[in-house]
Structures are given as C-alpha cells and as structure tokens.
Design a protein around this motif. Structure first.
Motif, mmCIF file in Angstrom:
data_model
loop_
_atom_site.group_PDB
_atom_site.id
_atom_site.type_symbol
_atom_site.label_atom_id
_atom_site.label_comp_id
_atom_site.label_asym_id
_atom_site.label_seq_id
_atom_site.Cartn_x
_atom_site.Cartn_y
_atom_site.Cartn_z
ATOM 1 N N ARG A 78 -87.568 -16.969 21.210
ATOM 2 C CA ARG A 78 -86.164 -16.804 21.620
ATOM 3 C C ARG A 78 -86.057 -16.409 23.090
ATOM 4 N NH1 ARG A 78 -81.910 -17.110 23.049
ATOM 5 N NH2 ARG A 78 -79.897 -16.588 22.116
ATOM 6 N N ARG A 79 -87.013 -15.682 23.599
ATOM 7 C CA ARG A 79 -86.932 -15.276 25.002
ATOM 8 C C ARG A 79 -87.366 -16.395 25.946
ATOM 9 N NH1 ARG A 79 -91.566 -13.664 27.616
ATOM 10 N NH2 ARG A 79 -93.487 -13.703 26.384
ATOM 11 N N GLN A 123 -83.183 -21.068 24.925
ATOM 12 C CA GLN A 123 -81.873 -20.608 24.496
ATOM 13 C C GLN A 123 -81.674 -20.684 22.991
ATOM 14 O OE1 GLN A 123 -77.602 -22.582 25.037
ATOM 15 N NE2 GLN A 123 -78.457 -21.941 27.002
ATOM 16 N N THR A 124 -82.099 -21.791 22.396
ATOM 17 C CA THR A 124 -81.942 -21.980 20.963
ATOM 18 C C THR A 124 -82.906 -23.058 20.498
ATOM 19 O OG1 THR A 124 -80.305 -22.368 19.198
ATOM 20 C CG2 THR A 124 -80.158 -23.759 21.164
ATOM 21 N N TYR A 152 -87.383 -20.273 13.791
ATOM 22 C CA TYR A 152 -87.824 -20.312 15.182
ATOM 23 C C TYR A 152 -86.790 -19.655 16.100
ATOM 24 C CZ TYR A 152 -91.561 -23.646 14.018
ATOM 25 O OH TYR A 152 -92.683 -24.243 13.503
ATOM 26 N N ARG A 153 -85.512 -19.896 15.790
ATOM 27 C CA ARG A 153 -84.451 -19.402 16.651
ATOM 28 C C ARG A 153 -84.403 -17.876 16.690
ATOM 29 N NH1 ARG A 153 -80.383 -21.519 13.993
ATOM 30 N NH2 ARG A 153 -80.703 -23.586 14.900
ATOM 31 N N THR A 154 -84.789 -17.259 15.599
ATOM 32 C CA THR A 154 -84.754 -15.798 15.544
ATOM 33 C C THR A 154 -86.094 -15.169 15.877
ATOM 34 O OG1 THR A 154 -85.209 -15.910 13.151
ATOM 35 C CG2 THR A 154 -82.895 -15.802 13.843
ATOM 36 N N ASP A 155 -87.103 -16.007 16.139
ATOM 37 C CA ASP A 155 -88.411 -15.470 16.530
ATOM 38 C C ASP A 155 -88.293 -14.854 17.928
ATOM 39 O OD1 ASP A 155 -91.144 -16.042 18.119
ATOM 40 O OD2 ASP A 155 -91.590 -15.688 16.005
ATOM 41 N N PRO A 156 -88.587 -13.563 18.083
ATOM 42 C CA PRO A 156 -88.363 -12.906 19.379
ATOM 43 C C PRO A 156 -89.173 -13.502 20.517
ATOM 44 C CG PRO A 156 -89.633 -11.496 17.881
ATOM 45 C CD PRO A 156 -89.108 -12.634 17.073
#
Length: 292
Positions: free
Chosen positions: A244-245, A248-249, A237-241
C-alpha cells in the motif's frame, strides 16, 4: 497535460509559476528544466505500463487504445520502450541511443500491427515512437515497457532506465504515472516499486502508481468465479501495508476480456449472439462452460 475543466485553474496557475520561475534563473540548465515542466502541462498525460514478463502489459495497452497495436508475442519490439501517441497519420520513428533517429515501417496483418525496424539493431534503440490516430491517445500517451525480471538482464534494464533515471540522465520523469501489472506479488515487483517510491518528489511518487492484478480471469484455475476470487486477492493486496505504501491501490483486470470488448467486430458479435440463443448442449460442443 490535458485535464478536466474543474482543475484547469490549478493547471494554469502551475504553468504560470513555472514560467515565472524559469525567468528568475540565469542557469540555462535550471531554466530549461522549468520550461520543460511548463510545456508538459499542455501535453497528454504520459502513462507507462510496467510489470514482469507475460504479465499482460501489451494486452492492457491494446484495451486502453481500443485497437490491437502493441505486440503480445515475443517480437523484437517487445524488447524496447515503445511510446504510443496520437498522430495525424500513421508512422513509427526509432530514437537511437546516439541521439539520431531512423524510420520504421508499419504493416497491418491479421488485424494486428507489425513494426519492421529494418537494419536497426534493438541494442541501438533508445525508444520507439508510434504515431497513431486514436481518440484515447489524444488525452493519454501510453508507454509499453519491456518485462521486469526478464531472463536477459539488458531487456529489464531498459525499463529500469526509463522509469528510474539518474539525475544526470533525465531531470524530469519521462512518465507522469505508472500502471504496474502483478499476477502475484513477487520479490521483483516489490523491489521495483520500492525503487520507484524512493525517487525524489520531482519524479513520480506512490500516488502516481496503480497496481493491477492482471489476468484476473485466470485466478483459481480460471473458473466461473475467477473474477470474484481476483477481487478478494486485490482487496488483500490493497490493504497490505508494504504494498500500500508503494502504490495507490490495486485493482483486478481481465486484459483479454477488456481488449475483446473494445475490438469486437459485428460478425463476431453475431456469433456470440447466436451462441447465447442456442441450446446448452450446442454451446458445450464449442467448449463453452455454461452455468446451470
């Protein structure tokens, strides 16, 4: 907004600029807004906890306070925006939609807190403010919000009005930051965070939003590797663009475990200690899954 020493100078400078700016405006509304912003610098950080129904919002709040304050079942109080702030004594105040106030009664029962709203109808309440002497609340005011995507639309609307107010309703964002609980990324979650991110810079931004993969100990059927799996899901989830926008995390949290850790009593600890020192066959008799 009480902060650590390292940022005191920045806070002082911000407060000074807001105070000076307010003196430059003849418009009473603008001057009042700037003064309110300056006053907020000396108040505890306001953190709202939001998420879908049964995401574990109240459980996480209890863990942060260190006491079982927020109701975790379907009581009337779960249908209203409830503020938990530090107080000299215990008390509950109902703020009505018409601007008036009323008192509520607090009772402790079976280790948890119950709030009796008396004759006041939930539909007439703008917010409920609980004053409670607790060390964590000296630094942070926590706000428990009704579940997003509730079956009853008016319940979800309370959270939306609080976190996404219109310009004419509230010039300042009531919350400084938002902890948004996710069990799985749902369309309702993305829609809410999208609206939250679209607010002006005078309000909260994605930098003020943290995603929490809640009930992480239930991931993958709640097996012994649940938290390991939850960390992997949170990483994804954290790296899902798209996500992520919007925040924050994303971090995995087992709310019930966190609440139990800070509310554990001595006699309960003694039971766990005895259980841990016993034979494995004895542990299984109590339904405890033992690692071989």
């Amino acid at each position: 907004m009480r902060v650590e020493t390292g940022t005191t100078a920045l806070v002082d400078e911000t407060r000074r600029l807001l105070t000076e700016a307010s003196a430059q405006y003849a418009d009473g509304a603008v001057r009042g807004t700037l003064r309110s912003a300056a006053d907020r610098m000396d108040e505890p950080l306001r953190v709202a906890i939001a998420g879908r129904v049964k995401a574990g919002k109240s459980t996480l709040l209890n863990a942060l306070v260190g006491e079982p304050l927020a109701p975790t079942d379907a009581r009337e109080c779960t249908r209203v925006v409830t503020w938990y702030r530090n107080g000299i004594s215990y008390g509950a105040t109902i703020h009505l939609l018409d601007g008036g106030t009323a008192s509520a009664t607090i009772r402790r029962a079976d280790g948890s807190m119950e709030v009796d709203l008396g004759p006041v109808l939930v539909e007439d309440i703008e917010r409920l403010v609980i004053a409670w002497p607790a060390a964590p609340l000296r630094q942070v005011t926590l706000v428990d919000t009704p579940g997003i995507a509730s079956i009853r639309q008016e319940i979800s609307a309370r959270t939306t009005r609080f976190l996404l107010p219109g310009e004419e309703d509230e010039p300042l964002m009531p919350a400084d930051a938002v902890i948004y609980l996710l069990r799985h990324v749902h369309a309702a979650d993305s829609s809410f965070l999208e609206a939250f991110a679209d607010q002006s810079m005078a309000r909260a931004t994605p930098a003020n939003a943290i995603g929490v993969l809640s009930r992480a100990d239930e991931v993958g059927g709640g097996g012994l590797d649940a938290m390991v799996r939850a960390r992997r899901v949170a990483d994804r989830y954290r790296t899902d663009p798209e996500l992520r926008r919007l925040c924050q995390t994303v971090v995995p949290v087992a709310g019930l475990t966190a609440q139990a850790a800070v509310t554990l009593k001595q006699h309960e600890f003694a039971h766990f200690r005895a259980l841990a020192s016993g034979e494995r066959v004895e542990a299984r008799q109590f339904g405890v899954d033992v690692v071989e």
